[in-house]
Structures are given as C-alpha cells and as structure tokens.
Design an enzyme around this catalytic site. Sequence first.
Site, PDB file in Angstrom:
ATOM      1  N   GLY A 237      -1.132  -1.724 -10.662  1.00 18.64           N
ATOM      2  CA  GLY A 237      -1.340  -0.732  -9.609  1.00 18.64           C
ATOM      3  C   GLY A 237      -1.961  -1.323  -8.351  1.00 18.64           C
ATOM      4  O   GLY A 237      -2.212  -0.602  -7.380  1.00 18.64           O
ATOM      5  N   HIS A 238      -2.244  -2.596  -8.355  1.00 21.09           N
ATOM      6  CA  HIS A 238      -2.957  -3.223  -7.222  1.00 21.09           C
ATOM      7  C   HIS A 238      -2.180  -4.451  -6.761  1.00 21.09           C
ATOM      8  O   HIS A 238      -2.591  -5.583  -7.044  1.00 21.09           O
ATOM      9  CB  HIS A 238      -4.375  -3.615  -7.660  1.00 21.09           C
ATOM     10  CG  HIS A 238      -5.275  -4.044  -6.524  1.00 21.09           C
ATOM     11  ND1 HIS A 238      -5.261  -5.313  -5.993  1.00 21.09           N
ATOM     12  CD2 HIS A 238      -6.204  -3.361  -5.816  1.00 21.09           C
ATOM     13  CE1 HIS A 238      -6.160  -5.404  -5.013  1.00 21.09           C
ATOM     14  NE2 HIS A 238      -6.748  -4.240  -4.887  1.00 21.09           N
TER      15      HIS A 238
END
Lengths: 85, 135
Positions: free
Chosen positions: B44-45
């Site tokens: 997610g990053h």
Amino acid sequence: MTDLKQRVKEMIIDRLKLEGMTPDQIEDQAPLFGEGLGLDSIDALELVLGIEQVFGVKIEDEASGTQAFRSVEALTAFIAEHRKA
Amino acid sequence: MTDIAGHLPHRYPFLLVDRILEREPGVRVVAEKLVTAGEPHLQGHFPDRPLVPGVLLLEMLAQAAGFLEADSLHGRAVFLAAIQDARFKAPALPGDRLRLEVALEGTFGGLMKVRGTATCEGREVCTASLMVKRS
C-alpha cells in the site's frame, strides 16, 4: 567557578536545545530533573554526552549522575573536581 | 554468522534485519536488509510506486542497534525512546541492498544513544540519531 558555572549553563541550553532560554534564567540551586528545569532521562543522556564533549568529564554510573545532576551548582562542582583528574 | 532470530524477538513481517556483516558489541554494528517487492508494507506504500516508509528505515536502524548489546534481547523490553535529526535523503526501493551502520555514542541510566546511517551502494538513504531504552 562562576565562569565555569556560566559555561555549564550554556552547555545545558545548547545541548538540550532550550531555545529562548538564557543562562540567567537557570537558577544555581534548582533541581535539573523533575521540578526545576523539568528534564527527563533522555535529557540526562544528552547531558552526559555534552559534559564529556565540552569538559572532558565522564559520568560513568547513575550514582555519580544522581549526585552531579542535583543542580547546576552541584554539576559545576562535579566537573571542577573531575576535570583535571 | 550471527543468529538474528536468536538475538531479536521481532518476527515477520517486522523483523527488518537480514544479516549482520560486522559486529563489535558496545561500539559498532553493520547490518544488511534486502528490500523486496513482496513485503506487506510496500503493497500500500504505494500501489504504483513501492518505496520503504521512512519510519521503517528508522526501525531498521533501531533493530541493528539491538546488536550492540552483547546478550540476546529475548525476554527483555527494548523501546525507541528518542529520534533526533532524522533525514531521508533518497528512496529505498525493491531490490535495494541496504547497509545499516550504527555506532554507539554513549549510555546512561538504561538508555543508549546511537548514530545511524542507512546507505545503498554508497548513496545515503537515511541518517538519524536514536535513543533506545533497555531494561
């Protein structure tokens, strides 16, 4: 001794980034930790490193620290005593 | 070869040191972390541009600092107590081999202060001073 005390106060302000504070605002007798300046254990390690760097004095154990950190006056005396040893 | 899991209590997905290259307890440690695209925090990053979160770079340095202790940290409480002057100079990306260097600056009252640097192929990725509480 007065001169050394002044340098100790300057070192405290510089090392702990007490911005806006002047040496005159730190009382000679006030406790450094808890009441007084209100420093914590993180500040204590910073001071130990600062004292070693600026004055060449090592605070090896907590017993010496407890004694040295009672006040600016006590710290100045501790540094004066151990500086040449 | 240092037994990493025997020394640190951290486990997947939060064990962030892969290898110890040099180790002198109480003085200096050089560790290594290989970044891979499969790591959970990179999902997610960010979805289109995976890069290691800065806080995890600090955690890597803190875990490397754990090897400054001669004894295993299992069963002992170890906390980050302070982070100072943290700088993130370049992104750490999947495929990067991060070199984590930590040097002891001093100890007092159960705290130790270290200077940490993470580099990749000679380029600085992150530098910071950390204080770690030991008990």
